[in-house]
Motif scaffolding. Structure first.
Motif, PDB file in Angstrom:
ATOM      1  N   SER A 147      42.829 -48.672  40.845  1.00 37.86           N
ATOM      2  CA  SER A 147      41.471 -49.130  40.558  1.00 37.86           C
ATOM      3  C   SER A 147      41.553 -50.143  39.430  1.00 37.86           C
ATOM      4  O   SER A 147      42.615 -50.713  39.175  1.00 37.86           O
ATOM      5  N   GLN A 148      40.467 -50.364  38.704  1.00 36.17           N
ATOM      6  CA  GLN A 148      40.496 -51.346  37.623  1.00 36.17           C
ATOM      7  C   GLN A 148      41.366 -50.907  36.451  1.00 36.17           C
ATOM      8  O   GLN A 148      42.028 -51.730  35.823  1.00 36.17           O
ATOM      9  N   THR A 149      41.358 -49.612  36.165  1.00 37.00           N
ATOM     10  CA  THR A 149      41.995 -49.162  34.925  1.00 37.00           C
ATOM     11  C   THR A 149      42.989 -48.022  35.107  1.00 37.00           C
ATOM     12  O   THR A 149      43.528 -47.528  34.117  1.00 37.00           O
ATOM     13  N   ARG A 150      43.246 -47.586  36.350  1.00 43.44           N
ATOM     14  CA  ARG A 150      44.149 -46.456  36.521  1.00 43.44           C
ATOM     15  C   ARG A 150      44.800 -46.488  37.898  1.00 43.44           C
ATOM     16  O   ARG A 150      44.335 -47.177  38.807  1.00 43.44           O
ATOM     17  N   VAL A 151      45.897 -45.711  38.001  1.00 39.17           N
ATOM     18  CA  VAL A 151      46.588 -45.524  39.273  1.00 39.17           C
ATOM     19  C   VAL A 151      46.476 -44.057  39.643  1.00 39.17           C
ATOM     20  O   VAL A 151      46.655 -43.176  38.793  1.00 39.17           O
ATOM     21  N   HIS A 183      33.950 -53.826  47.104  1.00 39.08           N
ATOM     22  CA  HIS A 183      34.201 -52.503  46.534  1.00 39.08           C
ATOM     23  C   HIS A 183      33.131 -52.128  45.519  1.00 39.08           C
ATOM     24  O   HIS A 183      32.243 -52.918  45.185  1.00 39.08           O
ATOM     25  N   GLY A 184      33.233 -50.915  44.976  1.00 41.75           N
ATOM     26  CA  GLY A 184      32.276 -50.422  44.011  1.00 41.75           C
ATOM     27  C   GLY A 184      32.735 -50.591  42.574  1.00 41.75           C
ATOM     28  O   GLY A 184      33.858 -51.029  42.294  1.00 41.75           O
ATOM     29  N   GLY A 185      31.870 -50.209  41.645  1.00 41.07           N
ATOM     30  CA  GLY A 185      32.164 -50.331  40.232  1.00 41.07           C
ATOM     31  C   GLY A 185      33.359 -49.482  39.828  1.00 41.07           C
ATOM     32  O   GLY A 185      33.457 -48.315  40.187  1.00 41.07           O
ATOM     33  N   GLY A 186      34.275 -50.075  39.064  1.00 40.00           N
ATOM     34  CA  GLY A 186      35.473 -49.378  38.627  1.00 40.00           C
ATOM     35  C   GLY A 186      36.633 -49.488  39.585  1.00 40.00           C
ATOM     36  O   GLY A 186      37.788 -49.281  39.193  1.00 40.00           O
ATOM     37  N   HIS A 232      34.801 -57.462  40.318  1.00 39.72           N
ATOM     38  CA  HIS A 232      34.540 -57.410  38.888  1.00 39.72           C
ATOM     39  C   HIS A 232      34.760 -58.775  38.235  1.00 39.72           C
ATOM     40  O   HIS A 232      35.564 -59.581  38.710  1.00 39.72           O
ATOM     41  N   VAL A 233      34.063 -58.985  37.150  1.00 36.57           N
ATOM     42  CA  VAL A 233      34.177 -60.235  36.401  1.00 36.57           C
ATOM     43  C   VAL A 233      35.097 -60.017  35.206  1.00 36.57           C
ATOM     44  O   VAL A 233      34.784 -59.214  34.329  1.00 36.57           O
ATOM     45  N   ILE A 257      39.403 -56.458  31.804  1.00 35.68           N
ATOM     46  CA  ILE A 257      38.224 -56.051  32.557  1.00 35.68           C
ATOM     47  C   ILE A 257      36.985 -56.106  31.676  1.00 35.68           C
ATOM     48  O   ILE A 257      36.939 -55.522  30.588  1.00 35.68           O
ATOM     49  N   ALA A 258      35.983 -56.805  32.147  1.00 32.68           N
ATOM     50  CA  ALA A 258      34.708 -56.885  31.436  1.00 32.68           C
ATOM     51  C   ALA A 258      33.694 -55.995  32.143  1.00 32.68           C
ATOM     52  O   ALA A 258      33.981 -55.394  33.173  1.00 32.68           O
TER      53      ALA A 258
END
Length: 375
Positions: A108-112, A172-175, A211-212, A219-220
């Motif tokens: 995902s944005q911040t984890r596996v 996709h969704g947030g995160g 995501h922007v 990640i913002a």
């Protein structure tokens, strides 16, 4: 001087390495082991004081303790897992880690996280049918300073000579990231199975990063993506000015609006609604999964897109909306549909069991895709 046989020299050279890597239970450990709707998770952590399992196959927020064996292997048997695909991790010493014996994972944005797939939903399983391909595409965008990435599915037997192909842009969704629809979302397998059964037309599926990022690539926040204004979300410009032209110039993709669809879940559903209304002429096929504008944003949607909704009522080919009975986005979805109806927009609505989960979003994709690009 007598020369030692080469076999003796090799044995002497390898001896220290062999001693350094003594046999360990980890060498032959299999995790997870799946059978008959249950899964056994195991991890070799001889020095750990406690190990827990967390994951989407468990009750929300629940962590399940593993039991330690004499060989330092911690294990837990989880029964009654419904067919589907789930993300999970081990918690060792208070730190979430992937399953080191499972090569199936998703970022995902911040984890596996590791992936568990329990067979039993035919459209989501890897069936003995022709399979398409999912490519990781890195590109540069004038909208962002950092490199960008998307995943692109091409159908079985894809060839430029067989084109042009219609295109679904799947958000996709947030995160989450551009990888999640093709991993935990099983998008490739779902399309493979639908196409093989003659239920969906062969299509290209583009899964971009929604995501922007900040200027340094980190990640913002996603607030621009969750607003009521598509043009206030830099992702919109990336999609319209970079991604779509890239796909239509690098793939056998049809440039006709009637061959272009957009769909998204949660955050991606808000982006889908914004983009579909801001560019009514470019996206006649629209799917919104577990999403809708927040109450404070709806007046802005009316102000910005009231006339667009009136136009969509006359031109849109498909507006498909799905949400779960316990979905956190259920109220927003229903309010959105009420607003659409006030403008004469026709839609298909599906309320399912469950909530804000990929179990529903995979189902929605399997219901939505067969209706695309039909005359």
């Amino acid at each position: 001087m007598l020369r030692q046989p080469i076999r003796t020299l090799l044995a002497a050279a390898l001896l220290p390495a062999a001693l350094a890597h003594a046999a360990s239970p980890n060498d032959t450990l299999v995790s997870p082991r799946v059978a008959d709707g249950r899964a056994v998770f195991s991890v070799h952590a001889p020095d750990a004081d406690a190990v827990q399992l967390t994951g989407e196959m468990l009750e929300y927020g629940k962590a399940m303790p593993l039991a330690k064996g004499a060989d330092g292997v911690w294990s837990v048997d989880v029964p009654g897992i419904a067919p589907g695909t789930y993300r999970y991790t081990f918690r060792v010493g208070g730190v979430d880690v992937v399953d080191p014996r499972n090569t199936e994972a998703t970022r995902s944005q911040t984890r596996v996280q590791s992936l568990l797939h329990v067979p039993g939903i035919a459209v989501e399983d890897a069936q003995p049918v022709p399979h398409g391909a999912v490519a990781v595409v890195n590109y540069r965008s004038p909208v962002f300073t950092a490199p960008r990435r998307m995943h692109v599915y091409t159908p079985p037997g894809y060839a430029p000579a067989k084109g042009p192909y219609p295109v679904l842009y799947l958000l996709h969704g947030g995160g989450d990231s551009d990888e999640n629809w093709s991993t935990v979302g099983r998008a490739g397998f779902i399309l493979d199975n639908l196409i093989a059964a003659g239920k969906a037309k062969p299509m290209i599926v583009v899964m971009p990063a929604g995501h922007v990022p900040a200027a340094d690539g980190s990640i913002a926040g996603a607030m621009t993506a969750m607003s009521a204004d598509a043009r206030n979300d830099p992702f919109t410009r990336d999609l319209m000015e970079t991604i779509i032209p890239y796909v239509e110039s690098h793939y056998a993709a049809s440039p006709r609006a009637r061959d272009r669809a957009i769909a998204g879940l949660s955050m991606g559903g808000v982006q889908t609604g914004n983009i579909a209304l801001a560019y009514v002429d470019k996206f006649p096929w629209v799917g919104i999964f577990s999403s809708g504008w927040f109450p404070e944003m709806r007046p802005d949607v009316e102000r910005l897109h009231g006339k667009d909704m009136d136009k969509a009522a006359k031109t849109e080919r498909l507006l498909w909306v799905g949400y779960g009975k316990t979905d956190i986005a259920r109220d927003n979805s229903k309010a959105m549909l009420k607003m659409f109806a006030a403008h004469g927009m026709r839609y298909q609505e599906l309320e399912t069991e469950g909530g804000h989960t990929y179990a529903n979003w995979r189902l929605y994709l399997a219901r939505f895709a067969p209706q695309l690009f039909r005359d």
